[in-house]
Design a protein around this motif. Structure first.
Motif, PDB file in Angstrom:
ATOM      1  N   ASN A   1       0.846  -1.237   0.022  1.00 23.78           N
ATOM      2  CA  ASN A   1      -0.061  -0.126  -0.172  1.00 23.78           C
ATOM      3  C   ASN A   1       0.981   1.136  -0.204  1.00 23.78           C
ATOM      4  N   PHE A   2       1.062   2.005  -1.104  1.00 25.94           N
ATOM      5  CA  PHE A   2       2.023   2.949  -1.367  1.00 25.94           C
ATOM      6  C   PHE A   2       1.344   4.515  -1.044  1.00 25.94           C
ATOM      7  N   PHE A   3       1.299   5.028   0.066  1.00 20.23           N
ATOM      8  CA  PHE A   3       0.918   6.329   0.315  1.00 20.23           C
ATOM      9  C   PHE A   3      -0.588   6.312   0.323  1.00 20.23           C
ATOM     10  N   GLY A   4      -1.338   4.832   0.574  1.00 18.87           N
ATOM     11  CA  GLY A   4      -2.823   5.013   0.388  1.00 18.87           C
ATOM     12  C   GLY A   4      -3.469   5.149  -0.671  1.00 18.87           C
ATOM     13  N   LEU A   5      -2.417   5.349  -1.853  1.00 16.34           N
ATOM     14  CA  LEU A   5      -3.061   5.742  -3.177  1.00 16.34           C
ATOM     15  C   LEU A   5      -2.863   4.186  -4.170  1.00 16.34           C
TER      16      LEU A   5
ATOM     17  N   PHE B   1      -0.591  -2.740  -4.536  1.00 12.66           N
ATOM     18  CA  PHE B   1      -0.026  -3.666  -5.767  1.00 12.66           C
ATOM     19  C   PHE B   1       0.814  -4.735  -4.953  1.00 12.66           C
ATOM     20  N   GLN B   2       1.387  -5.812  -5.750  1.00 12.19           N
ATOM     21  CA  GLN B   2       1.974  -6.862  -5.244  1.00 12.19           C
ATOM     22  C   GLN B   2       3.576  -6.501  -5.237  1.00 12.19           C
ATOM     23  N   ALA B   3       3.912  -6.941  -4.405  1.00 11.01           N
ATOM     24  CA  ALA B   3       5.587  -6.495  -3.836  1.00 11.01           C
ATOM     25  C   ALA B   3       6.608  -6.435  -5.197  1.00 11.01           C
ATOM     26  N   PRO B   4       6.467  -7.016  -6.123  1.00  6.92           N
ATOM     27  CA  PRO B   4       7.485  -7.127  -7.297  1.00  6.92           C
ATOM     28  C   PRO B   4       7.475  -5.906  -7.979  1.00  6.92           C
ATOM     29  N   PHE B   5       6.393  -5.226  -7.798  1.00  8.19           N
ATOM     30  CA  PHE B   5       6.153  -3.919  -8.678  1.00  8.19           C
ATOM     31  C   PHE B   5       6.677  -2.642  -7.819  1.00  8.19           C
ATOM     32  N   LEU B   6       7.225  -3.018  -6.659  1.00  8.02           N
ATOM     33  CA  LEU B   6       7.546  -2.106  -5.651  1.00  8.02           C
ATOM     34  C   LEU B   6       8.631  -1.292  -6.162  1.00  8.02           C
ATOM     35  N   PRO B   7       9.670  -1.623  -6.767  1.00  8.86           N
ATOM     36  CA  PRO B   7      10.967  -1.045  -7.336  1.00  8.86           C
ATOM     37  C   PRO B   7      10.299  -0.156  -8.287  1.00  8.86           C
TER      38      PRO B   7
ATOM     39  N   GLY C   1       5.382  -2.821   6.490  1.00 10.04           N
ATOM     40  CA  GLY C   1       4.584  -1.835   6.705  1.00 10.04           C
ATOM     41  C   GLY C   1       5.408  -0.997   7.874  1.00 10.04           C
ATOM     42  N   GLY C   2       4.120  -0.133   8.211  1.00 10.15           N
ATOM     43  CA  GLY C   2       4.660   0.674   9.298  1.00 10.15           C
ATOM     44  C   GLY C   2       4.720   2.189   8.977  1.00 10.15           C
ATOM     45  N   PHE C   3       4.761   2.223   7.479  1.00  5.91           N
ATOM     46  CA  PHE C   3       4.882   3.557   7.094  1.00  5.91           C
ATOM     47  C   PHE C   3       3.909   3.581   5.759  1.00  5.91           C
ATOM     48  N   ALA C   4       3.353   4.627   5.758  1.00  9.24           N
ATOM     49  CA  ALA C   4       2.129   4.605   4.496  1.00  9.24           C
ATOM     50  C   ALA C   4       2.530   4.465   3.046  1.00  9.24           C
ATOM     51  N   TRP C   5       4.048   4.680   2.877  1.00  7.69           N
ATOM     52  CA  TRP C   5       4.378   4.393   1.563  1.00  7.69           C
ATOM     53  C   TRP C   5       4.877   3.123   1.241  1.00  7.69           C
ATOM     54  N   GLY C   6       4.947   2.266   2.391  1.00  9.05           N
ATOM     55  CA  GLY C   6       5.481   0.915   1.880  1.00  9.05           C
ATOM     56  C   GLY C   6       4.771  -0.117   2.914  1.00  9.05           C
TER      57      GLY C   6
END
Length: 239
Positions: free
Chosen positions: A142-146, A149-155, A227-232
């Motif tokens: 969950n990236f910034f609540g916006l 997606f699944q983890a492989p897309f994070l980079p 998690g623990g941070f809204a962008w990750g």
């Protein structure tokens, strides 16, 4: 109480993560206090190979810019994903984790000879994020609540975010490329027909870093909890 909590959290960090993040914070503090300048730290092949300023091979990975949002953002991601890798897929394999650092750093330095980058720490962080994301493909982010997606897309999401901030994506692409090379050689190629393990941790590293048994008081940070941070923030799908 706050000091005790921070100290306890710091001491519970696994050794490689603690050493690297501490070095990054101390380097930035030294620059802020004007004890040293970034000009003494940056990656410069001519100064390294002609003037033997070999410390630059390491210090260019330790400085993420002046203290501020960008520094905090990088430190949080470095701490979280470095720690989750060390306590997750590298649990009990400190020597292998150190070897991954050395392999990734060497490869990134070689690529750095051909791209105009003076500090490679952010690219190294993206490499860690990439390797973690490929080893945890079913974690939902969950990236910034916006974005969800699944983890492989994070980079790639981080690269897009960097682009929106007006930064060069060369840094992110370098981290992704080196991360993929390591992931391919370590996780994919050995399982292919005719494949094999090309990356082998030197025995000297195993003798230096691997212990016979785990510390019974060790308190790991679950690898599937970025998690623990809204962008990750993330959780396993179906969980």
């Amino acid at each position: 109480m706050a000091y005790h909590t921070i100290r306890q959290e710091y001491l519970q960090m696994p050794p490689v993560t603690r050493a690297y993040t501490t070095a990054c914070v101390l380097t930035t503090a030294a620059v802020q206090l004007e004890l040293i300048t970034p000009f003494q730290l940056y990656f410069n092949p001519e100064l390294i190979f002609k003037h033997f300023q070999v410390w630059r091979l390491i210090t260019n990975y330790l400085f993420f810019g002046a203290a501020g949002f960008n520094f905090l953002f990088n430190m949080i991601f470095l701490y979280r994903y470095c720690r989750m890798l060390e306590e997750g897929s590298f649990r009990g394999r400190t020597a292998d984790f150190v070897f991954m650092f050395l392999f990734g750093g060497l490869l990134m330095t070689l690529f750095g000879l051909f791209v105009n980058l003076v500090f490679l720490g952010q690219a190294f962080t993206i490499m860690l994020v990439y390797i973690w994301s490929r080893r945890n493909p079913y974690v939902r982010m969950n990236f910034f609540g916006l974005l969800i997606f699944q983890a492989p897309f994070l980079p790639w999401v981080l690269m897009g975010f960097s682009l929106l901030l007006g930064n060069s994506i060369i840094v992110d692409l370098l981290g992704i490329a080196v991360g993929h090379i390591y992931f391919f050689l370590e996780d994919i190629f050995p399982n292919q027909p005719g494949g094999g393990r090309l990356l082998k941790t030197p025995s000297i590293l195993k003798a230096m870093f691997d212990t016979p048994e785990d510390d019974p008081n060790y308190n790991p940070l679950p690898e599937e909890r970025p998690g623990g941070f809204a962008w990750g923030e993330g959780q396993r799908l179906g969980g």
